[in-house]
Write an enzyme that holds these catalytic residues in place. Structure first.
Site, PDB file in Angstrom:
ATOM      1  CG  HIS A  91      -1.915   1.044   1.458  1.00 42.87           C
ATOM      2  ND1 HIS A  91      -1.624   2.159   1.726  1.00 42.87           N
ATOM      3  CD2 HIS A  91      -3.067   0.940   1.106  1.00 42.87           C
ATOM      4  CE1 HIS A  91      -2.935   2.754   1.790  1.00 42.87           C
ATOM      5  NE2 HIS A  91      -3.677   2.125   1.618  1.00 42.87           N
ATOM      6  CG  ASP A 126       0.791  -2.755   6.049  1.00 36.63           C
ATOM      7  OD1 ASP A 126      -0.040  -2.797   7.101  1.00 36.63           O
ATOM      8  OD2 ASP A 126       0.669  -1.964   5.065  1.00 36.63           O
ATOM      9  CE  LYS A 128      -7.273  -0.893   6.671  1.00 37.63           C
ATOM     10  NZ  LYS A 128      -7.926  -0.341   5.437  1.00 37.63           N
ATOM     11  CB  CYS A 187      -3.823   3.415  -1.625  1.00 37.35           C
ATOM     12  SG  CYS A 187      -5.011   4.677  -1.178  1.00 37.35           S
TER      13      CYS A 187
END
Lengths: 139, 407
Positions: free
Chosen positions: B124, B201, B227, B365
């Site tokens: 990302h 990540d 999330k 993204c």
């Protein structure tokens, strides 16, 4: 016809649709009918970049009036672009710079203008007016 | 069939009763953000309604109650990640914030000209740009692990990239655009073999995969609460305590200090050294309820059900003529990215939205990834535990309508 007369005509056309499908099919059809912008005008300078789809806008002045041609990768945006071109093309720089584009709101598509990150439409309106101002100065 | 009662779970998420354009909402944008269960909404409202106070230094009742709820969340997250120490849990604003913290503190202190930082094609933008900024400042070199056409990392290439010059590896656990689950244990072990530190990540992984930072031996692990059914604007950075202790502070201000004079300031201990200013107390307090909610359902049960949804969606979508699923990695979470011949993703998104179906369209993204795949973007449906196969049927019907209208 004036900019407002053309807008009123579009609003009237859209009054015929009572559901979203008819409305969007009509917009898609407008997108398909919009003549393809010649590749020579699909330059980086003419790109109005949204987050999701590219819009190209080409402008030129003839006999004191500004003419617009435009294109997009996405068909719904292209249909909306086609309406903007229909409203704004072949008017004087003053008329374009001062135009109040109310038809998008009236036909229930304001969300497409508000989603500035999703498409280049709001930027396109801004750019068309910027041409109006620029051509006013540069007579 | 799943042992979870999905209809009961759906009742926990009030937003699922919303009507969008006159239709029942079908929410398939869970990879962007998940919806929130009532327990989280109530936790926020209870905090503000009953024990809102600034934390840590107050000696009154409310301050103590708020502090204790705030620190309870830290303990819950410590267990959620199986971290060795509570002070290894740093509260941030989100995954992006955690990555920037590491790049700007560890990176600026320990990396120098010529050092190499490895990321992957699946990243990302939030795990690309902070490292590019660091490279620009320090003269480090950014290297990128390639992917194959299915969306799996080519790990042989990664191993070849590693050398004594490699000082940092920052890789995504699960790809947001394609759903690929990376073999991060392999990535971490090989990085450690050359002495490099590793950040994972975990933005997309934290709600789907059981995470054990000690078993993984991750140096840093970053994720966002929103999330995993928690509030927005709250995230976590896990870091090994010896590394965090060696790092300089990130932001200066209250809370992160021990003693301040105009001549010199000494800094607070972990984790407070990295938590300057009044933190996002309400959202930190509420995240505990989100994690408890996940734990009550059981992460394995959630994952098993989401796998069923992924399998069903993959089968059903594959039958649509002209539709190609992008990302067919060996291991995937419940994300289906696709392109439709002759239709721009934005048109897919707009027409599905008219039918009450929320998907994400565009480059997600991940512009370098899209460019590697030769695509301007995709349409992405991502599933959560409250989604159903009936909703997937609606998506399939919706895509048929897109084709009928556009083509």
């Amino acid at each position: 016809m004036t900019i407002n007369e053309i807008q009123d005509e579009i609003i009237e056309e859209f009054e015929l649709f009572d559901d979203w499908e008819g409305k969007y099919e009509y917009i898609i059809d407008l997108g398909k009918k919009l003549p393809k912008l010649s590749d020579e005008f699909k330059t980086d300078d003419n790109i109005i970049k949204g987050c999701q789809s590219i819009v190209w806008l080409h402008a030129y002045k003839q006999d004191g009036r500004i003419h617009f041609e435009a294109d997009s990768e996405a068909i719904i945006v292209k249909g909306l672009v086609s309406m903007l071109v229909k409203v704004m093309t072949n008017h004087t720089p003053e008329e374009i710079a001062n135009a109040d584009l109310y038809f998008i709101d009236k036909i229930g598509l304001a969300s497409h203008l508000a989603q500035t990150r999703s498409n280049g439409l709001a930027s396109m309106v801004k750019q068309m007016k910027a041409y109006g101002i620029a051509y006013q100065a540069n007579v | 069939m799943s042992i979870l009662d999905i209809n009961k779970i759906r009742k926990d998420f009030p937003i699922l009763d919303e009507k969008i354009n006159g239709r029942d909402l079908v929410y398939f944008d869970n990879a962007a953000t998940s919806q929130k269960p009532l327990v989280v909404l109530e936790a926020l409202s209870n905090y503000y309604g009953h024990y809102n106070a600034n934390i840590h230094r107050g000696i009154h009742f409310l301050a103590e109650k708020a502090t204790s709820a705030f620190e309870d969340s830290r303990t819950t997250i410590q267990k959620f990640l199986n971290a060795a120490h509570k002070e290894e849990i740093i509260f941030t604003y989100g995954t992006t914030d955690g990555i920037n913290l590491v790049a700007q503190t560890y990176g600026r202190k320990f990396l120098k000209e010529g050092d190499e930082i490895i990321i992957s094609t699946l990243e990302h933008h939030s795990n690309i740009v902070p490292w590019q900024m660091l490279c620009e400042e320090k003269g480090c070199v950014l290297r990128v692990i390639p992917i194959d056409d299915k969306g799996d990392l080519i790990l042989e290439e990664y191993v070849k990239m590693l050398s004594e010059k490699t000082k940092f590896v920052s890789v995504v656990h699960v790809s947001n655009a394609l759903g690929t689950i990376n073999d991060i244990k392999f990535i971490i072990d090989n990085a450690h073999a050359v002495g490099a530190k590793v950040l994972i990540d975990g933005a997309q992984a934290s709600s789907h995969i059981t995470i054990d930072v000690q078993a993984l031996d991750a140096d840093f692990y970053a994720f966002s609460a929103h999330k995993l059914f928690g509030p927005t604007g709250m995230g976590v950075l896990y870091g090994k305590s010896d590394i965090l202790n060696a790092m300089p502070p990130y932001r200066g201000g209250g809370e992160m200090i021990k003693e301040v004079t105009f001549e010199k300031t000494s800094y607070n201990e972990l984790p407070y050294k990295f938590e300057a200013g009044t933190p996002n107390i309400a959202d930190v307090v509420a995240v505990k309820f989100a994690i408890d909610y996940i734990n009550d359902l059981g992460k394995e049960n959630i994952a098993a059900y989401e796998d069923e949804l992924l399998k069903y969606a993959t089968e059903q979508l594959s039958e649509i003529g002209g539709l190609r699923i992008v990302g067919q990695a060996k291991e995937k979470v419940s994300v289906v990215s696709f392109v439709l011949d002759g239709v721009h993703p934005q048109d897919v998104g707009v027409i599905l939205d008219q039918q009450g179906i929320a998907v994400r369209t565009g480059h997600h993204c991940t512009q370098p990834l899209m460019s590697r795949l030769g695509l301007p973007g995709t349409s992405r449906a991502s599933f959560a535990v409250y989604n159903t196969t009936t909703e997937i049927d609606k998506l399939v019907a919706g895509i048929h309508k897109v084709k009928k209208m556009v083509l």
